[in-house]
Design a protein around this motif. Structure first.
Motif, PDB file in Angstrom:
ATOM      1  N   PRO A  33      46.735  55.180  37.808  1.00  0.00           N
ATOM      2  CA  PRO A  33      46.732  54.300  38.975  1.00  0.00           C
ATOM      3  C   PRO A  33      45.407  54.372  39.731  1.00  0.00           C
ATOM      4  CG  PRO A  33      48.726  55.640  38.901  1.00  0.00           C
ATOM      5  CD  PRO A  33      47.862  56.102  37.774  1.00  0.00           C
ATOM      6  N   GLY A  34      44.875  53.218  40.064  1.00  0.00           N
ATOM      7  CA  GLY A  34      43.638  53.147  40.866  1.00  0.00           C
ATOM      8  C   GLY A  34      42.363  53.316  40.045  1.00  0.00           C
ATOM      9  N   LYS A  35      42.482  53.636  38.758  1.00  0.00           N
ATOM     10  CA  LYS A  35      41.272  53.828  37.936  1.00  0.00           C
ATOM     11  C   LYS A  35      40.912  52.500  37.280  1.00  0.00           C
ATOM     12  CE  LYS A  35      41.670  58.379  38.241  1.00  0.00           C
ATOM     13  NZ  LYS A  35      40.798  59.496  38.395  1.00  0.00           N
ATOM     14  N   VAL A  36      39.813  51.921  37.703  1.00  0.00           N
ATOM     15  CA  VAL A  36      39.372  50.668  37.082  1.00  0.00           C
ATOM     16  C   VAL A  36      37.968  50.908  36.546  1.00  0.00           C
ATOM     17  CG1 VAL A  36      39.135  48.167  37.382  1.00  0.00           C
ATOM     18  CG2 VAL A  36      40.751  49.419  38.792  1.00  0.00           C
ATOM     19  N   TRP A  37      37.879  51.717  35.515  1.00  0.00           N
ATOM     20  CA  TRP A  37      36.582  52.067  34.954  1.00  0.00           C
ATOM     21  C   TRP A  37      36.166  50.997  33.965  1.00  0.00           C
ATOM     22  CZ3 TRP A  37      37.079  58.041  33.622  1.00  0.00           C
ATOM     23  CH2 TRP A  37      37.445  58.715  34.792  1.00  0.00           C
ATOM     24  N   GLU A  38      34.842  50.816  33.867  1.00  0.00           N
ATOM     25  CA  GLU A  38      34.333  49.817  32.918  1.00  0.00           C
ATOM     26  C   GLU A  38      34.643  50.214  31.484  1.00  0.00           C
ATOM     27  OE1 GLU A  38      30.158  49.118  33.295  1.00  0.00           O
ATOM     28  OE2 GLU A  38      30.401  48.500  35.385  1.00  0.00           O
TER      29      GLU A  38
END
Ligand code: HEM
Length: 466
Positions: A33-38
């Motif tokens: 949750p909350g991790k929006v890594w490229e």
């Protein structure tokens, strides 16, 4: 990757700037949750090409804003309740598939009765995707052939991406070479265009004309994905243009067809290799869905009903555990400033990833017999253990890039397996002692799964239904 982790431990450096993590905690730390890594440079290599233009898909695009907006615009067409509305499209394809198998192979001796199951399940899964996307099958099943070389192209496309994606710079000299793309735009060279593109463009044109030439009050909504994509285009013209509609349509076939064909083949292979499981499943189906005649069997296999069958569910979960369709690490780039993954601090810019084949074989979660196909592990587990096992399942990825089509593939798998088992009196491996061959080309493919089918009705009975 499984062997590398067995040999070198939980964190393995697999490239100069690339780390692979084996512990299930890494799923939460990287994709949670909350991790929006490229995504890493592996993904843009997977972009399709249409007439010399890059046709990025949700899967391949490195642009997170574009990805997030587009996914949001179409995700309502992929929820479980939306997907249940496509069930009749799957029914018609199952019906054609079973009829073809019955008519071509069932009960026939020698070579005539021998079925290369994986090839036929690919015909099925590619035709289902055509039907769901455009409302029309390409006709792989009826023609028993790889129409326009689409299946072969998808395989070589993924193979290429799997290899070139390890060193993405080489892609600029090969498939996405700007000179070759330019030549293709000039019509001099046609090598890179996905053969599914002409189908997609023809259906798009037909559909746009269909709506343009009719009074809106007279048009009836079509219930396929193309209709949904065009509606998304009308609603969000700033986000969804014709290019996005094309990319979405292509990604259904690139991401959704072979993966489901592989999943189905693995499931039949494991069931047939562990006859006790096959019999138990057959008993459950017979007890809950009494066999009907051939004509009605496909409509009797109702998704909402079969989803409730515990042993079927356990067989499917165990197959996803043992043979996830994708065999590569889902790579992400650690954001600037660095992050802690499984108690290790990792610097910003490092590529990190988890492989479903590795975490699904974690003995602390699934038990010592991880290499065994044992659906019972899903039925015997305590509630706490079951939650832990479910949380570790990674076949569809998770988080921001979770598989968009997972409910569609579940619809196909939950329906086709009971339909096939109930249609034929017996499904058997041609040679029980023979093992399949596996190789990883982004998807983990198989060969050598040859089966025979015995019709339920030995005599003319069966023929009357054909
Ligand atoms: C058993 C079948 C399938 C498996 C195992 C599977 C697996 C996956 C996985 C693991 C990812 C995420 C990869 C990552 O994070 O890097 C993914 C993404 C995706 N899948 Fe599937 N898939 C399946 C079927 C389908 C189907 C049927 C469709 C479409 C009809 C589909 C469309 C997509 C799309 C569009 C993405 C990109 C999502 C994004 O990046 O936001 N998949 N799939």
């Amino acid at each position: 990757m499984v062997h590398l982790h067995e040999r070198y431990g939980d964190v393995v450096r697999v490239g100069p700037n690339v780390l692979s993590f084996a512990q299930p905690q890494a799923i939460k730390d990287i994709y949670g949750p909350g991790k929006v890594w490229e995504k890493s440079g592996y993904y843009p290599v997977q972009a399709a090409v249409a007439k010399g233009e890059m046709a990025h898909t949700l899967f391949s695009s490195p642009d997170l804003t574009w990805h997030n907006n587009l996914k949001k615009s179409v995700s309502s067409s992929f929820t479980m309740s939306a997907v249940m509305g496509y069930e009749h499209l799957v029914n018609t394809t199952i019906e054609v598939f079973l009829k073809e198998l019955n008519h071509r192979f069932a009960g026939k001796p020698g070579e005539q009765g021998l079925i290369d199951l994986h090839t036929w399940l690919l015909y099925f899964s590619f035709d289902v995707i055509g039907k769901l996307t455009y409302g029309a099958r390409h006709g792989f099943i009826e023609s028993s052939s790889d129409i326009a070389g689409i299946i072969c192209y998808v395989k070589s496309f993924l193979n290429y991406g799997f290899i070139a994606g390890q060193m993405p710079i080489v892609d600029k000299f090969l498939r996405h070479n700007p000179v070759l793309l330019w030549l293709e735009q000039q019509g001099v060279f046609r090598g890179s265009t996905f053969p599914g593109v002409p189908f997609a463009l023809r259906h798009m044109r037909e559909r746009i004309n269909y709506y343009a030439n009719r009074d809106p009050s007279e048009t009836k909504d079509r219930d396929d994905l193309l209709d949904k994509f065009l509606k998304a285009k009308a609603k969000h013209p700033d986000i969804v243009t014709d290019k996005e509609v094309l990319g979405l349509s292509l990604s259904m076939m690139i991401a959704g067809a072979e993966t489901t064909g592989i999943t189905l083949t693995a499931l039949f292979y494991y069931l047939l290799k562990t006859p006790g499981c096959y019999s138990k499943l057959q008993e459950e189906l017979d007890a809950n869905l009494p066999p009907k005649d051939f004509e009605t069997i496909k409509s009797d296999t109702n998704f909402s009903e079969v989803r409730q069958l515990p042993y079927l569910h356990a067989c499917i979960q165990e197959n996803f555990r043992l043979h996830p369709a994708f065999g590569f690490n889902f790579e992400r780039v650690v954001p600037p400033g660095g992050e802690t993954i499984c108690s290790h601090f990792v610097q910003g810019g490092v590529v990190v990833g988890v492989n479903a084949w590795v975490v699904h074989r974690d003995r602390s979660i699934f038990g010592e017999d991880v290499e065994q196909y044992r659906p019972e592990r899903w039925l015997d587990a305590s509630e706490e253990k079951l939650n832990q096992m479910n949380r570790t399942m990674f076949q569809f990825g998770t988080g921001n890039h979770v598989c968009l089509g997972r409910n569609i593939s579940l619809l196909e798998v939950y329906k086709l397996v009971p339909s096939l088992i109930r249609t034929f009196r017996q499904v058997s491996l041609d040679d029980d002692a023979k093992e399949w061959m596996l190789w990883n080309g982004a998807t983990v493919r198989m060969s050598g799964v040859n089966v025979r089918l015995a019709p339920r009705h030995e005599s003319g009975d069966n023929k009357t239904h054909m």
